[in-house]
Design a protein around this motif. Structure first.
Motif, PDB file in Angstrom:
ATOM      1  N   GLY A  27       3.901 -18.255  -3.197  1.00  0.00           N
ATOM      2  CA  GLY A  27       3.328 -19.043  -4.283  1.00  0.00           C
ATOM      3  C   GLY A  27       2.922 -18.202  -5.478  1.00  0.00           C
ATOM      4  O   GLY A  27       3.230 -17.010  -5.568  1.00  0.00           O
ATOM      5  N   ILE A  28       2.202 -18.831  -6.403  1.00  0.00           N
ATOM      6  CA  ILE A  28       1.867 -18.185  -7.675  1.00  0.00           C
ATOM      7  C   ILE A  28       0.848 -17.051  -7.519  1.00  0.00           C
ATOM      8  O   ILE A  28       0.584 -16.331  -8.484  1.00  0.00           O
ATOM      9  CB  ILE A  28       1.326 -19.218  -8.685  1.00  0.00           C
ATOM     10  CG1 ILE A  28       0.092 -19.927  -8.117  1.00  0.00           C
ATOM     11  CG2 ILE A  28       2.406 -20.211  -9.056  1.00  0.00           C
ATOM     12  CD1 ILE A  28      -0.566 -20.853  -9.125  1.00  0.00           C
ATOM     13  N   LYS A  29       0.309 -16.894  -6.337  1.00  0.00           N
ATOM     14  CA  LYS A  29      -0.600 -15.763  -6.123  1.00  0.00           C
ATOM     15  C   LYS A  29       0.133 -14.429  -6.207  1.00  0.00           C
ATOM     16  O   LYS A  29      -0.462 -13.402  -6.496  1.00  0.00           O
ATOM     17  CB  LYS A  29      -1.293 -15.896  -4.759  1.00  0.00           C
ATOM     18  CG  LYS A  29      -2.249 -17.082  -4.662  1.00  0.00           C
ATOM     19  CD  LYS A  29      -2.914 -17.151  -3.297  1.00  0.00           C
ATOM     20  CE  LYS A  29      -3.861 -18.343  -3.214  1.00  0.00           C
ATOM     21  NZ  LYS A  29      -4.517 -18.424  -1.883  1.00  0.00           N
ATOM     22  N   ASP A  30       1.427 -14.463  -5.951  1.00  0.00           N
ATOM     23  CA  ASP A  30       2.247 -13.259  -6.065  1.00  0.00           C
ATOM     24  C   ASP A  30       2.405 -12.923  -7.552  1.00  0.00           C
ATOM     25  O   ASP A  30       2.863 -13.756  -8.342  1.00  0.00           O
ATOM     26  CB  ASP A  30       3.628 -13.516  -5.443  1.00  0.00           C
ATOM     27  CG  ASP A  30       4.490 -12.258  -5.395  1.00  0.00           C
ATOM     28  OD1 ASP A  30       4.246 -11.322  -6.173  1.00  0.00           O
ATOM     29  OD2 ASP A  30       5.427 -12.213  -4.575  1.00  0.00           O
ATOM     30  N   PRO A  31       2.018 -11.702  -7.971  1.00  0.00           N
ATOM     31  CA  PRO A  31       2.129 -11.336  -9.403  1.00  0.00           C
ATOM     32  C   PRO A  31       3.557 -11.370  -9.939  1.00  0.00           C
ATOM     33  O   PRO A  31       3.764 -11.487 -11.139  1.00  0.00           O
ATOM     34  CB  PRO A  31       1.549  -9.906  -9.443  1.00  0.00           C
ATOM     35  CG  PRO A  31       1.636  -9.409  -8.030  1.00  0.00           C
ATOM     36  CD  PRO A  31       1.449 -10.606  -7.174  1.00  0.00           C
ATOM     37  N   ASP A  32       4.536 -11.253  -9.036  1.00  0.00           N
ATOM     38  CA  ASP A  32       5.946 -11.288  -9.461  1.00  0.00           C
ATOM     39  C   ASP A  32       6.577 -12.670  -9.267  1.00  0.00           C
ATOM     40  O   ASP A  32       7.802 -12.805  -9.251  1.00  0.00           O
ATOM     41  CB  ASP A  32       6.755 -10.252  -8.658  1.00  0.00           C
ATOM     42  CG  ASP A  32       6.297  -8.831  -8.945  1.00  0.00           C
ATOM     43  OD1 ASP A  32       5.944  -8.552 -10.096  1.00  0.00           O
ATOM     44  OD2 ASP A  32       6.302  -8.015  -8.008  1.00  0.00           O
ATOM     45  N   PHE A  33       5.735 -13.690  -9.127  1.00  0.00           N
ATOM     46  CA  PHE A  33       6.231 -15.028  -8.801  1.00  0.00           C
ATOM     47  C   PHE A  33       7.260 -15.532  -9.820  1.00  0.00           C
ATOM     48  O   PHE A  33       8.333 -16.009  -9.454  1.00  0.00           O
ATOM     49  CB  PHE A  33       5.065 -16.013  -8.705  1.00  0.00           C
ATOM     50  CG  PHE A  33       5.480 -17.430  -8.435  1.00  0.00           C
ATOM     51  CD1 PHE A  33       5.873 -17.823  -7.156  1.00  0.00           C
ATOM     52  CD2 PHE A  33       5.503 -18.371  -9.460  1.00  0.00           C
ATOM     53  CE1 PHE A  33       6.268 -19.134  -6.909  1.00  0.00           C
ATOM     54  CE2 PHE A  33       5.898 -19.679  -9.212  1.00  0.00           C
ATOM     55  CZ  PHE A  33       6.271 -20.055  -7.935  1.00  0.00           C
TER      56      PHE A  33
END
Length: 360
Positions: A27-33
């Motif tokens: 999800g958007i928690k990943d900085p590379d999303f």
């Protein structure tokens, strides 16, 4: 049918897509999303083709095994026909996959700046340059693109000495990039009393529109001069000191802009054109090897190279790079029906790129 290295590449892409799907699932928690989503969207079409490729190969294997065990001649013939159809299908899939594997040029998605200049031939060359400008205007209209005349220095007897067009739209630079070069015209000028055919020329340069983020101008490398607008020009040319000359000191590239009444507007246009010229100059230096490849494919696009001849007496246009001749010059020039020529140039270019993939 397919080299082992090619199949290995396909397997690597499938694994890469699966890895991206795992990362996106976080999800958007990943900085590379966002980047992962973009990469996944780019990979998905080719992986779908890879899966179709593998399924088709599996079908061929199964049918081949059935054929080995089939004793009925009529059924065996049906199986053989189906195998041949699938083999043809797999060849088509391979070609589609290879198109995805061809490296994309980041400039192909950009807008286009077209510079047209009268060459040898005096007044007739200027008239022809004006004809080319109209041709590109009509072509842009047919494509639904937005066109802005950034500069136009009109000639006394018609046409233009120099014109700069900005064409904005999807695929503008990609479609127009091969227009660069010398365009030659053969016709009887209106001023010719004896009806003799004259040969004149105009040069065309097509550059990708470059934003400030694409190239970093150091202020100390740019020199801006103001001067008095002079000579025949666009409708706004006047006698005030509104003309601007922009100079890129490291390369010596100079752009003069005088069409606008405002010095600020002329400066902005001059810097836009200068940015495109410097960008293309620097890119050509970096990509010498690629430029050599492109020259083999559709010509170098150098201004010293004759790329196309417009023969009015024969109503004929010949593109010398791909030996293409069409006999509808009137429509091409007046209506901008350039698509058949441009599509043939692009097809030749893409075929050459595919050939390079096949050889790797």
């Amino acid at each position: 049918m397919t080299s082992k290295s090619f199949i290995d590449d396909l397997d690597d892409l499938v694994a890469k897509k699966e890895n991206l799907e795992s990362k996106v699932a976080i999800g958007i928690k990943d900085p590379d999303f966002v980047k992962n989503m973009q990469d996944l969207a780019e990979l998905t079409p080719i992986v779908e083709k890879i899966q179709e490729y593998k399924q088709t190969k599996s079908q061929i294997t199964e049918l081949s095994q059935m054929l080995d065990q089939e004793s009925d001649k009529e059924l065996a013939n049906l199986i053989e026909d189906e195998i041949e159809e699938l083999k043809s299908k797999i060849l088509n899939i391979e070609e589609e996959i290879k198109k995805y594997l061809v490296p994309k040029d980041e400039d192909e998605a950009k807008n286009a700046i077209i510079e047209i200049r009268a060459g040898t031939g005096g007044d007739e060359a200027a008239i022809f340059a004006g004809d080319l400008m109209v041709m590109y205007q009509r072509y842009a209209e047919k494509k639904g693109w937005k066109l802005e005349i950034m500069n136009c220095q009109t000639a006394e007897k018609g046409g233009c000495k120099e014109a700069v067009l900005l064409i904005k739209g999807s695929g503008a630079f990609y479609n127009l990039q091969f227009e660069s070069g010398v365009h030659r015209v053969q016709r009887v000028p209106k001023t010719e009393a004896n009806g003799r055919v004259h040969t004149s020329a105009a040069t065309v340069a097509v550059l990708p529109e470059v934003e400030e983020i694409d190239i970093d101008f150091d202020d100390k490398d740019i020199k801006i001069e103001t001067c008095r607008a002079s000579g025949a020009g666009g409708q706004h040319v006047n006698t005030t000191d509104s003309a601007v000359r922009a100079i890129h000191i490291p390369t010596g590239i100079v752009v003069t802009q005088q069409d606008e009444r405002s010095q600020h507007q002329n400066k902005q246009k001059a810097l836009k054109i200068l940015r495109a010229r410097v960008y293309s100059h620097e890119k050509q230096k970096r990509d010498t090897a690629r430029s050599d490849d492109r020259k083999q494919q559709v010509g170098s696009g150098d201004r010293s190279e004759k790329v196309r001849t417009y023969n009015f007496p024969q109503n004929r246009i010949t593109d010398h790079r791909i030996n293409l001749t069409v006999y509808n010059l009137d429509n091409v020039m007046a209506q901008g029906t350039l698509n058949p020529i441009i599509e043939a140039l692009i097809a030749d270019y893409e075929a050459a790129k595919l050939k390079g993939v096949n050889q790797n």
